[in-house]
Structure formats: structure tokens, C-alpha cells
Write a protein that holds these residues in place. Structure first.
Motif, mmCIF file in Angstrom:
data_model
loop_
_atom_site.group_PDB
_atom_site.id
_atom_site.type_symbol
_atom_site.label_atom_id
_atom_site.label_comp_id
_atom_site.label_asym_id
_atom_site.label_seq_id
_atom_site.Cartn_x
_atom_site.Cartn_y
_atom_site.Cartn_z
ATOM 1 N N PHE A 34 42.423 -19.444 6.417
ATOM 2 C CA PHE A 34 41.242 -18.655 6.079
ATOM 3 C C PHE A 34 41.538 -17.654 4.958
ATOM 4 C CE2 PHE A 34 40.145 -20.294 10.238
ATOM 5 C CZ PHE A 34 38.805 -20.622 10.074
ATOM 6 N N GLY A 35 42.563 -17.981 4.162
ATOM 7 C CA GLY A 35 42.804 -17.241 2.930
ATOM 8 C C GLY A 35 43.716 -16.051 3.030
ATOM 9 N N LEU A 40 51.363 -14.905 -1.073
ATOM 10 C CA LEU A 40 50.850 -15.749 -2.156
ATOM 11 C C LEU A 40 49.553 -15.180 -2.744
ATOM 12 C CD1 LEU A 40 51.466 -19.341 -0.724
ATOM 13 C CD2 LEU A 40 52.885 -18.027 -2.297
ATOM 14 N N GLY A 41 49.300 -13.920 -2.488
ATOM 15 C CA GLY A 41 48.140 -13.284 -3.091
ATOM 16 C C GLY A 41 46.867 -13.382 -2.290
ATOM 17 N N GLY A 42 46.923 -13.880 -1.079
ATOM 18 C CA GLY A 42 45.731 -13.962 -0.240
ATOM 19 C C GLY A 42 45.593 -12.716 0.611
ATOM 20 N N ASP A 43 44.740 -11.786 0.194
ATOM 21 C CA ASP A 43 44.613 -10.500 0.874
ATOM 22 C C ASP A 43 43.328 -10.354 1.675
ATOM 23 O OD1 ASP A 43 47.043 -9.563 -0.229
ATOM 24 O OD2 ASP A 43 46.016 -9.121 -2.122
ATOM 25 N N LYS A 48 37.382 -20.429 1.320
ATOM 26 C CA LYS A 48 37.641 -21.202 0.114
ATOM 27 C C LYS A 48 38.555 -22.388 0.389
ATOM 28 C CE LYS A 48 39.566 -20.874 -4.546
ATOM 29 N NZ LYS A 48 40.204 -19.986 -5.552
ATOM 30 N N SER A 49 39.597 -22.181 1.209
ATOM 31 C CA SER A 49 40.555 -23.266 1.497
ATOM 32 C C SER A 49 39.865 -24.445 2.164
ATOM 33 C CB SER A 49 41.687 -22.747 2.386
ATOM 34 O OG SER A 49 42.377 -21.683 1.760
ATOM 35 N N TRP A 50 38.884 -24.152 3.025
ATOM 36 C CA TRP A 50 38.183 -25.222 3.723
ATOM 37 C C TRP A 50 37.287 -26.005 2.764
ATOM 38 C CZ3 TRP A 50 39.241 -26.587 8.694
ATOM 39 C CH2 TRP A 50 40.020 -25.704 9.426
ATOM 40 N N PHE A 51 36.641 -25.307 1.831
ATOM 41 C CA PHE A 51 35.823 -26.010 0.843
ATOM 42 C C PHE A 51 36.690 -26.918 -0.025
ATOM 43 C CE2 PHE A 51 32.928 -22.237 1.425
ATOM 44 C CZ PHE A 51 31.933 -22.954 2.067
ATOM 45 N N VAL A 52 37.858 -26.414 -0.419
ATOM 46 C CA VAL A 52 38.779 -27.229 -1.217
ATOM 47 C C VAL A 52 39.286 -28.410 -0.401
ATOM 48 C CG1 VAL A 52 40.967 -27.236 -2.479
ATOM 49 C CG2 VAL A 52 39.462 -25.249 -2.626
ATOM 50 N N LEU A 53 39.552 -28.166 0.869
ATOM 51 C CA LEU A 53 40.032 -29.236 1.745
ATOM 52 C C LEU A 53 39.016 -30.369 1.835
ATOM 53 C CD1 LEU A 53 41.918 -30.443 3.949
ATOM 54 C CD2 LEU A 53 40.674 -29.033 5.610
ATOM 55 N N LEU A 243 51.406 -32.753 5.169
ATOM 56 C CA LEU A 243 52.808 -32.549 4.778
ATOM 57 C C LEU A 243 52.959 -32.600 3.258
ATOM 58 C CD1 LEU A 243 55.771 -32.204 5.627
ATOM 59 C CD2 LEU A 243 55.934 -34.703 5.763
ATOM 60 N N ARG A 244 52.256 -33.501 2.602
ATOM 61 C CA ARG A 244 52.301 -33.567 1.138
ATOM 62 C C ARG A 244 51.788 -32.272 0.528
ATOM 63 N NH1 ARG A 244 49.854 -39.550 -0.409
ATOM 64 N NH2 ARG A 244 51.579 -40.822 0.381
ATOM 65 N N TRP A 245 50.704 -31.748 1.070
ATOM 66 C CA TRP A 245 50.158 -30.500 0.531
ATOM 67 C C TRP A 245 51.132 -29.340 0.736
ATOM 68 C CZ3 TRP A 245 44.947 -31.786 3.281
ATOM 69 C CH2 TRP A 245 44.212 -32.666 2.487
ATOM 70 N N PHE A 246 51.809 -29.302 1.874
ATOM 71 C CA PHE A 246 52.795 -28.249 2.102
ATOM 72 C C PHE A 246 53.944 -28.341 1.089
ATOM 73 C CE2 PHE A 246 51.366 -27.612 6.660
ATOM 74 C CZ PHE A 246 51.020 -26.282 6.486
ATOM 75 N N ASN A 247 54.292 -29.546 0.673
ATOM 76 C CA ASN A 247 55.407 -29.747 -0.264
ATOM 77 C C ASN A 247 54.965 -29.754 -1.725
ATOM 78 O OD1 ASN A 247 57.296 -29.975 1.824
ATOM 79 N ND2 ASN A 247 56.897 -32.166 2.073
ATOM 80 N N ASP A 248 53.679 -29.514 -1.974
ATOM 81 C CA ASP A 248 53.176 -29.528 -3.345
ATOM 82 C C ASP A 248 53.800 -28.382 -4.152
ATOM 83 O OD1 ASP A 248 51.276 -29.078 -5.666
ATOM 84 O OD2 ASP A 248 50.320 -30.805 -4.713
ATOM 85 N N PRO A 249 54.236 -28.653 -5.389
ATOM 86 C CA PRO A 249 54.801 -27.566 -6.215
ATOM 87 C C PRO A 249 53.813 -26.439 -6.483
ATOM 88 C CG PRO A 249 55.308 -29.719 -7.147
ATOM 89 C CD PRO A 249 54.324 -29.953 -6.058
ATOM 90 N N ASP A 250 52.525 -26.741 -6.473
ATOM 91 C CA ASP A 250 51.497 -25.722 -6.655
ATOM 92 C C ASP A 250 51.370 -24.913 -5.363
ATOM 93 O OD1 ASP A 250 49.338 -24.158 -7.222
ATOM 94 O OD2 ASP A 250 47.932 -25.805 -7.581
ATOM 95 N N LEU A 251 51.819 -23.660 -5.394
ATOM 96 C CA LEU A 251 51.855 -22.858 -4.171
ATOM 97 C C LEU A 251 50.472 -22.583 -3.614
ATOM 98 C CD1 LEU A 251 54.675 -20.275 -5.014
ATOM 99 C CD2 LEU A 251 54.834 -22.388 -3.690
#
Length: 568
Positions: A34-35, A40-43, A48-53, A243-251
Motif C-alpha cells: 500500500f505504498g 525506497l521513498g514510500g512515505d 498505486k501499487s495495486w493499479f500497477v499490478l 518472485l521475478r518482480w522482487f528480483n527486478d533491478p528496478d527497485l
């Protein structure tokens, strides 16, 4: 053993050791979902994460593969278990299968998946057996038998691996429901053997195996290591994609991964609720069927079909393991040869230094996790007996919690906790992460045997002046040596199978046979894969062999027979 005062606190300590990481891990996953992840800057909290998902391409297909393979594998394994016991209850086949269940359960999931992949692949052993004389295939056929679009290979692999577990749990449950008496009454009323079992025994035994069945469903819906080998990868089932998303270089993808892990948890929880709803429907329909009074036939067709199916599954599992062993010593094996044309130990020799180091890590981690779990379980069971307690249904649900919650749903949060504590990517974190899953299996394996020990032995020793601690060390433990060692072997086998806990807690610094075998499966040399997968399967089997042999060596045959009779 610790003093009585310390024993009283041991159950709370045990629950904290394997439930606190799960709870904190869930919190540490849901907050980023939930951000909220300040590192990682999520304050602030956001959706937003769910919409992207939900905008991710292929998410719908990933969900379809997850639900299809999970429900289908669980349902098939359950039906085979019930039909086999209904058709063969009390027969010699059940005794034979009971002896085979422990070795089959001991084989890690990844080794089973790799063995099946070598067996059913277009260039696998099954095709070679009928080519080219029966099929005319001079080259491997262009058929997706592994990583097929409907995840049927994954479904079959899950059935092969979970059927022994469900069968063993059901056999243990039968001892608590007076199955023989129920069957005798039903048969005296004219019911056929299969119908009598289904009407008189199944309603009672199902309540005993409900939690193991939920655990199988949860695992089948969230499996990663077997899915990486047998399931389609474009797109893969949801757990693999997370698991792929967790290992993605994009934090920034960590937020999407956390949302995906939370969605995985919701899918498992919803699936268990849906299964429970199905239980209610089947229960109401079953009452009408039971009251209908139909006696059923002699069950020969059901018996024959079920026996053939189960024996075929066991044979395929054994053939897959044999295929791993053959590939590990193969020098040349061209298609469509049924057997290698040349054998060599060159692969073993070339891989020996690296294999020794990885096997050492696997062995040390497995033994440490299993030994810690065994000490905690023995302490809890001893405290249970001294205080006259019994295992409640609520406690049983707590015990199954790490098995019901998908690993991918909380291990990321657990890793964040390990980083904050300062133990991330350490051996201590690795052992602790394995302990979360080892401890429930050790408790379930040892609990019944410990409670079944005739209490008159301990009471007699106490009457003769022995202190409780002395009774534990000199009376109970020697008499329970075989079940204790068997529980230790189970714990070690569970540790060897762990894939995701090793990835998250090890932080890339620790490699086990499981992580290496799964990593090589993506396209490595089959001979090298055979070495790692065969050794991965061999270590737990050696553990079970030791658990069977050591009591004979330490106590002798006569003493062991007396102990078995006392614990029966």
C-alpha cells in the motif's frame, strides 16, 4: 531437559520463534503493497501499487494457471487418497505403500519435478521407450509436454508429490476414528467395501485431515520451485511472477511485488474459503446419499482403477529419480536411444569441489534446523504431559500457520525484519527461515508417538524416586528413540526442500542443492542437473535410512521391539 519452570515458558517461546516472523513478515509485505516503504521513498499509504499490478500484462493468465493447477492437483490427490483407502483398506497394498510413503515424502519437490521433466519431456525417457519403432519419431516431437500452456505438467508433479503426504496423514487419522469398528458395522448391514468406507469412515476421518488438506491446497497455489521447472514461464503462475518482480533491478517494482504477494495471500485465503464452502455443499448432498441406503457393489472396478493409477504414479516417480541417476553418470545419450551409449563419472569428478561445498551448506543447515526444532518439540510435548495439557484445535491451527500462509506472501517482510535486526544474509537467518517450516512437521511427526507412550512406565519410575528429568532422559527418550530419529529425519528432509526461504534469507551468499538444481533447470547441462538433483534426493533418503538403522545399532533388536510395543 530444562527445569520445570523453564519448561512452562517453552511453548510460548516456540510459538514466538516461528509465528512472530510470519506475522511481522506479513506486515512488512502489506505495508509496501500500500505504498509505505520509507527506505525506497514510500512515505504514505496509496493504492498505486495495486493499479500497477492489475495493469501488468499476463496477470490474468498467471491467475488462471495458479488457480487451475492448485485446485486440480489438490482435488486429484485427495480423490486418489480416499478411493485407494476405500478400496484397499486393511489390505497388503496399504502396508506396502505405508512403507514407501516416507521415502517418497523425503524426496524434495524440485528433485521430483526435474525427474518428471526428464521423463515426460519430448526427448524424455517415455518418448524414447516408444520411438521410433512405435511412433516413427526420429526427432523429438514438437509437443509441449513440459511447461505446457495449461500447467498440466505442474499439476501432475504436484499430485505425485502431495499424494504420499495426504495418504500418510489419512492413515494416521484412521487410528483416531475407530475405522475398523465403523467398517464392521457397515459391512454387517450389507454395504459393499467401498461404499461402507465412504459412508461410515470418510465423514469421521475428513475432520482429521482438513488442515493437512488446506496446507496442500495452499502449497499447490503458491509453489515456486516446481513451477519454475514444470509450469509455463510466459507468463508463469503468480508466485513465480511475484518472485521475478522482487528480483527486478528496478527497485520501484518492490511495491508491485509486495502487492502481488498480498494478492497471492488473498487467493489462498479465498481458495480455502471456497473449498470450505464446497465441503458444506458436499456434506449436505452426502447426507442424502448416506440416507438413501444404497449398498453399492463389490468395488472391484474402483479397486482395480485406483490401484493402477497409484502404482503408475509411484512407478513414474521412481523412474524419474532413476533418470536423474542415469543422467548424472552419462557420457553420451543420443535421441532416441533408450539407454546411454556411454557412461562416465567425469561429471561427478568435475563438479565434486563445488558439489561438496553446496552439499555441506545443505547438510549443516538442515541438521541445525531439524535439531533445534526437535529440542523445542520435545520440550513442548514434555511440558504438555507434565501439566496434563492437550493439543486444542486452536493450537493446531497456529501450528499449521506457516504451512497455510504462502511463503512468497511473508518472506519479503521477514527479510526486511532480518535487515533491521542485522542478521540478513547470515547463516543464522538461513537456519531460522528453515526452522519456520521444519518445526510444524517435526511436531506433527512426533506428537502422536510421544502421547501414545504408555504412561505407566514414567509413573513407575517416578514412584521409585526418579525425578521427572531423569525419567525423560532414561525412560522416555530410549523408548521413543525410533520416533525421535524419524522426526529428525523428517525435519532434515523439509529443510533440504526449502527454496524461497534460502533465496530470501541467504541473500545470495548461501547456496543449497535445491537452489542450485532449480537454477540449473533453466537450461543447464542435463548431466550436471542430474548430479545436483540426485544428490538433493539422496540426502533425505540417507537421513531416513539412518533413522531406521540407528535404533537397531544403539539398542539392539530385542530392546527395540520392547520399545515399539510400549509406544504402540
Amino acid at each position: 531437559m530444562p527445569r520445570r519452570g523453564l519448561l512452562a515458558y517453552l511453548p510460548a517461546l516456540t510459538l514466538a520463534l516461528f509465528l512472530a516472523p510470519v506475522a511481522t513478515g506479513l506486515v512488512g509485505t502489506w505495508l509496501p503493497a500500500f505504498g509505505y516503504f520509507p527506505t525506497l521513498g514510500g512515505d504514505s499509504l496509496t493504492l498505486k501499487s495495486w493499479f500497477v499490478l492489475f495493469a501488468q500484462p499476463g496477470l490474468g493468465e498467471s491467475l488462471r494457471l495458479t488457480i487451475l493447477s492448485g485446485f486440480l492437483a489438490t482435488l486429484i490427490a485427495f480423490l486418489l487418497t480416499i478411493l485407494l483407502l476405500a478400496a484397499c483398506h486393511g489390505g497388503r497394498l496399504i502396508l506396502v505403500l505405508r512403507g514407501l510413503m516416507a521415502p517418497l515424502i523425503a524426496v524434495p519437490h524440485a528433485a521430483v519435478a526435474l525427474g518428471l521433466a526428464f521423463l515426460i519431456a519430448p526427448s524424455g525417457w517415455l518418448v524414447r521407450l516408444v520411438s521410433p519403432w512405435a511412433t516413427g519419431w526420429q526427432l523429438p516431437p514438437d509437443v509441449a509436454t513440459v511447461q505446457d500452456p495449461n500447467a498440466l505438467a505442474l499439476t501432475f508433479g504436484l499430485v505425485v508429490k502431495e499424494l504420499p503426504f495426504l495418504l500418510l496423514m489419512t492413515l494416521a487419522a484412521l487410528e483416531h476414528v475407530r475405522a475398523e469398528e465403523r467398517l464392521a458395522v457397515a459391512r454387517s448391514l450389507g454395504y459393499g467395501p467401498v461404499t461402507a468406507w465412504l459412508k461410515a469412515v470418510l465423514p469421521a476421518v475428513y475432520r482429521q485431515i482438513r488442515l493437512p488438506l488446506y496446507a496442500v491446497l495452499a502449497y499447490a497455489l503458491s509453489v515456486v520451485d516446481m513451477a519454475l521447472i514444470l509450469a509455463p514461464l510466459t507468463p508463469p503462475p503468480l508466485a513465480v511472477q511475484v518472485l521475478r518482480w522482487f528480483n527486478d533491478p528496478d527497485l520501484s517494482m518492490r511495491f508491485v511485488a509486495a502487492a502481488g504477494a498480498s494478492l497471492q495471500l488473498l487467493i489462498v485465503a479465498g481458495s480455502i474459503a471456497l473449498w470450505r464452502l464446497g465441503e458444506i455443499v458436499v456434506e449436505r448432498l452426502g447426507r442424502a446419499w448416506i440416507a438413501g441406503g444404497r449398498r453399492g457393489g463389490n468395488g472391484r472396478i474402483t479397486r482395480l482403477l485406483t490401484i493402477c493409477l497409484v502404482q503408475g504414479i509411484v512407478a513414474l516417480a521412481a523412474a524419474g529419480l532413476l533418470g536423474l541417476a542415469l543422467w548424472s553418470v552419462t557420457r553420451r545419450w543420443r535421441y532416441p536411444d533408450v539407454l546411454p551409449s556411454a557412461f562416465s563419472l567425469e561429471t561427478w569428478a568435475r563438479q565434486a569441489p563445488e558439489v561438496a561445498a553446496i552439499a555441506g551448506t545443505t547438510l549443516a543447515t538442515g541438521l541445525a534446523a531439524a535439531a533445534i526444532a526437535l529440542v523445542l518439540v520435545l520440550g513442548c510435548l514434555e511440558n504438555e504431559q507434565r501439566r496434563g495439557l492437550s493439543l486444542t484445535n486452536r493450537a493446531l491451527w497456529l501450528l499449521y500457520t506457516p504451512l497455510l500462509v504462502p511463503q512468497v506472501a511473508f518472506l519479503f517482510g521477514t527479510q526486511v525484519l532480518a535487515i533491521q535486526v542485522g542478521i540478513d544474509a547470515t547463516w543464522l537467518a538461513l537456519v531460522w527461515s528453515h526452522l519456520l517450516f521444519v518445526l510444524p512437521y517435526v511436531f506433527l511427526t512426533l506428537g502422536d508417538s510421544y502421547r501414545a507412550l504408555d504412561e505407566r512406565y514414567a509413573r513407575t519410575a517416578l514412584c521409585l524416586g526418579a525425578r521427572p528429568n531423569r525419567v525423560f532422559w532414561q525412560v522416555k527418550l530410549p523408548m521413543l528413540l525410533r520416533p525421535v530419529l524419524f522426526a529428525l529425519a523428517v525435519g532434515f528432509a523439509v529443510s533440504v526442500t526449502q527454496y524461497l526461504p534460502t533465496l530470501f534469507a541467504g541473500g545470495g551468499r548461501f547456496v543449497t542443492l535445491t537452489t542450485e538444481a532449480v537454477g540449473l533447470a533453466a537450461g543447464g547441462d542435463r548431466r550436471v542437473i542430474g548430479v545436483y538433483a540426485f544428490l538433493q534426493a539422496l540426502l533425505p533418503l540417507l537421513g531416513f535410512a539412518g533413522a531406521l538403522a540407528l535404533p537397531q545399532l544403539l539398542l539392539g533388536p530385542r530392546a527395540q521391539r520392547r520399545n515399539l510395543q510400549a509406544a504402540a
